[in-house]
Structures are given as structure tokens and as C-alpha cells.
Design a protein around this motif. Sequence first.
Motif, PDB file in Angstrom:
ATOM      1  N   GLY A   1       5.798   9.933  -1.524  1.00 18.43           N
ATOM      2  CA  GLY A   1       6.249  10.166  -0.153  1.00 18.43           C
ATOM      3  C   GLY A   1       5.598   9.295   0.889  1.00 18.43           C
ATOM      4  N   PHE A   2       4.740   8.345   0.472  1.00 20.58           N
ATOM      5  CA  PHE A   2       4.093   7.436   1.431  1.00 20.58           C
ATOM      6  C   PHE A   2       4.968   6.236   1.754  1.00 20.58           C
ATOM      7  CE2 PHE A   2       0.522   8.782  -1.527  1.00 20.58           C
ATOM      8  CZ  PHE A   2       0.208   9.920  -0.801  1.00 20.58           C
ATOM      9  N   GLY A   3       6.013   6.034   0.957  1.00 17.34           N
ATOM     10  CA  GLY A   3       6.855   4.857   1.130  1.00 17.34           C
ATOM     11  C   GLY A   3       6.866   4.025  -0.135  1.00 17.34           C
ATOM     12  N   THR A   4       7.442   2.849  -0.040  1.00 18.23           N
ATOM     13  CA  THR A   4       7.507   1.956  -1.194  1.00 18.23           C
ATOM     14  C   THR A   4       6.285   1.044  -1.253  1.00 18.23           C
ATOM     15  OG1 THR A   4       8.712   0.101  -2.173  1.00 18.23           O
ATOM     16  CG2 THR A   4       8.936   0.386   0.187  1.00 18.23           C
ATOM     17  N   LEU A   5       5.845   0.757  -2.457  1.00 19.69           N
ATOM     18  CA  LEU A   5       4.706  -0.137  -2.644  1.00 19.69           C
ATOM     19  C   LEU A   5       5.012  -1.538  -2.130  1.00 19.69           C
ATOM     20  CD1 LEU A   5       1.863   0.017  -3.802  1.00 19.69           C
ATOM     21  CD2 LEU A   5       2.782  -0.647  -6.026  1.00 19.69           C
ATOM     22  N   LEU A   6       6.284  -1.900  -2.091  1.00 18.26           N
ATOM     23  CA  LEU A   6       6.688  -3.223  -1.609  1.00 18.26           C
ATOM     24  C   LEU A   6       6.337  -3.427  -0.142  1.00 18.26           C
ATOM     25  CD1 LEU A   6      10.198  -3.426  -3.298  1.00 18.26           C
ATOM     26  CD2 LEU A   6       8.194  -4.823  -3.876  1.00 18.26           C
ATOM     27  N   ARG A   7       6.147  -2.350   0.609  1.00 17.97           N
ATOM     28  CA  ARG A   7       5.851  -2.470   2.033  1.00 17.97           C
ATOM     29  C   ARG A   7       4.400  -2.109   2.354  1.00 17.97           C
ATOM     30  NH1 ARG A   7       9.373  -5.113   2.012  1.00 17.97           N
ATOM     31  NH2 ARG A   7       7.855  -6.354   3.114  1.00 17.97           N
ATOM     32  N   HIS A   8       3.594  -1.907   1.332  1.00 16.75           N
ATOM     33  CA  HIS A   8       2.166  -1.658   1.567  1.00 16.75           C
ATOM     34  C   HIS A   8       1.531  -2.952   2.075  1.00 16.75           C
ATOM     35  CE1 HIS A   8      -2.076  -0.898   0.919  1.00 16.75           C
ATOM     36  NE2 HIS A   8      -1.816   0.371   0.703  1.00 16.75           N
ATOM     37  N   PRO A   9       0.724  -2.887   3.127  1.00 19.62           N
ATOM     38  CA  PRO A   9       0.130  -4.108   3.701  1.00 19.62           C
ATOM     39  C   PRO A   9      -0.614  -4.979   2.702  1.00 19.62           C
ATOM     40  CG  PRO A   9      -0.222  -2.253   5.178  1.00 19.62           C
ATOM     41  CD  PRO A   9       0.370  -1.683   3.918  1.00 19.62           C
ATOM     42  N   LEU A  10      -1.361  -4.384   1.789  1.00 16.61           N
ATOM     43  CA  LEU A  10      -2.110  -5.178   0.814  1.00 16.61           C
ATOM     44  C   LEU A  10      -1.190  -5.840  -0.207  1.00 16.61           C
ATOM     45  CD1 LEU A  10      -5.204  -2.887   0.138  1.00 16.61           C
ATOM     46  CD2 LEU A  10      -5.114  -4.989   1.480  1.00 16.61           C
ATOM     47  N   VAL A  11      -0.088  -5.206  -0.500  1.00 17.99           N
ATOM     48  CA  VAL A  11       0.890  -5.805  -1.414  1.00 17.99           C
ATOM     49  C   VAL A  11       1.607  -6.955  -0.718  1.00 17.99           C
ATOM     50  CG1 VAL A  11       3.049  -5.381  -2.678  1.00 17.99           C
ATOM     51  CG2 VAL A  11       1.178  -3.711  -2.779  1.00 17.99           C
ATOM     52  N   ILE A  12       1.991  -6.746   0.529  1.00 19.20           N
ATOM     53  CA  ILE A  12       2.652  -7.807   1.291  1.00 19.20           C
ATOM     54  C   ILE A  12       1.736  -9.026   1.412  1.00 19.20           C
ATOM     55  CG2 ILE A  12       3.509  -8.458   3.581  1.00 19.20           C
ATOM     56  CD1 ILE A  12       4.550  -5.616   3.885  1.00 19.20           C
ATOM     57  N   GLY A  13       0.446  -8.771   1.687  1.00 18.67           N
ATOM     58  CA  GLY A  13      -0.496  -9.866   1.902  1.00 18.67           C
ATOM     59  C   GLY A  13      -0.940 -10.589   0.654  1.00 18.67           C
ATOM     60  N   ASN A  14      -0.633 -10.037  -0.523  1.00 16.64           N
ATOM     61  CA  ASN A  14      -1.082 -10.673  -1.765  1.00 16.64           C
ATOM     62  C   ASN A  14       0.059 -11.074  -2.703  1.00 16.64           C
ATOM     63  OD1 ASN A  14      -4.245 -10.502  -2.053  1.00 16.64           O
ATOM     64  ND2 ASN A  14      -3.611  -8.592  -1.062  1.00 16.64           N
ATOM     65  N   PHE A  15       1.149 -10.321  -2.672  1.00 12.90           N
ATOM     66  CA  PHE A  15       2.291 -10.651  -3.533  1.00 12.90           C
ATOM     67  C   PHE A  15       3.428 -11.327  -2.754  1.00 12.90           C
ATOM     68  CE2 PHE A  15       0.202  -7.286  -5.952  1.00 12.90           C
ATOM     69  CZ  PHE A  15       0.329  -7.719  -7.261  1.00 12.90           C
TER      70      PHE A  15
END
Length: 218
Positions: free
Chosen positions: A140-154
Motif C-alpha cells: 500500500g505504499f505505492g510501486t517500487l518503480l516510483r521509490h526515490p532510491l529506485v528512480i535514482g539508481n535504476f
Amino acid sequence: SLPPLSFINDELVQVIRDEVALRGYASFNGVVQGFCFRKGVAAFEHLGLPLTPLEVPVLKYLWDAQCKIDKYIFSFLGMRSMCTICDLDKELVGMLNSFCIPTLVRHSAKGLNPEEIDLADDNPSVSTQPSIPRSFAEFGFGTLLRHPLVIGNFFPPPHLRDIPPIGSDKLQPLLLQYARESCGRGAALDPSSFAEFVASQLRVRHIAELGIRIVVGP
């Protein structure tokens, strides 16, 4: 008069859902700022409430979960020179389940009274075994694709909606193939060249489209 804590908690649950719908991911700071914006104040302390953000159950829950998530992502990235968002999603889910972190829906349904009686206790027709989340999005936190650390590294492209089902096990044979074809004996592997090789083999313009990250050393 001040609103009851349960009312504030329910409002914040809705803010979390709105943040997920709008931005794809609900961070602790984003939720607090979104709540303050709705109330027309610049900061939580300006609301005139006799409590801090972490005294609101759903915010405490979100903070604790976010700390575990962020620390795990840092550790995951720090130990791998080649990984995928698919790998991260599976490992994050395993970690959160190992800590018995409930989903937002289940946490919100528990109520604010720890002594509250669960109707399922007296009703054998109601299952007492919650379904175990199998993806990060189910919490329920959202998608991992929009997590800041994921955006900044992947660097997943904004149009990407679903996590590509590509694990590092699919990359290992490509690594061996690249080493045989492109690397001389004892030559160091060039991450940029290998990334281009992977993209060409998997028929995409860039490995980010498949949620793949390749860097120099872990």
C-alpha cells in the motif's frame, strides 16, 4: 475542539492513498506535507495538535516501514554490481514479511485500541490468517518503480507501469557470453559496454527499460 485521533489517523490514511494515486509512492515526508497542505499550514506543528507526527499510528507505521525499506535498498545496492528491480522487489517483500509488517489496509483496519476485540476471534467463518503480500505494491505504499532510491539508481522510464520480470539469473549467462566474446584474458569488464551488450541481446534501447542496474564493483 480538537478532532479525535481516530479522525486524524483516517484522514492521513486517505492522504497516503492519494499520494500513491498521484505520485506512485507515498513517502513519510510527502504524506505529512500533503496533510499540512490540505489543512492550509506550512508544518505539522502549526496544526495546533497536542501530538507529534510519530504519535499518529499510521504515520508511525509508515515511518517504521520506510526506515526498513530505505536501509534495505541501500544495503541491496551496496552489495551488488549487477541487479534488477525484480530482484529487489522479491527481496524487499521477503524482508517486510519477516518483520511481520502489515499492509496499509490491514494496519488501518486494526483500530487504535490495542485491546479491541477482533470479530474474527469469535467467528470461525472469518479467516484469521491474512494473505501474505507477494509484491511491494501490495503493502500500500505505492510501486517500487516510483521509490526515490529506485528512480535514482535504476532510472526506470516514467512510462513503465509494471516491474519487468527480469532477474539477475537471466543476466548471468549474458555476462559469461560477453566475457567470452568481448573481454581478453585478464581484461577488466567495462560496465558501460556490458550494459550496451545486454540491451542489444534483450532488444531494448537501454537496460533501464528492463529495470537493470550495472555498475563498477559492489
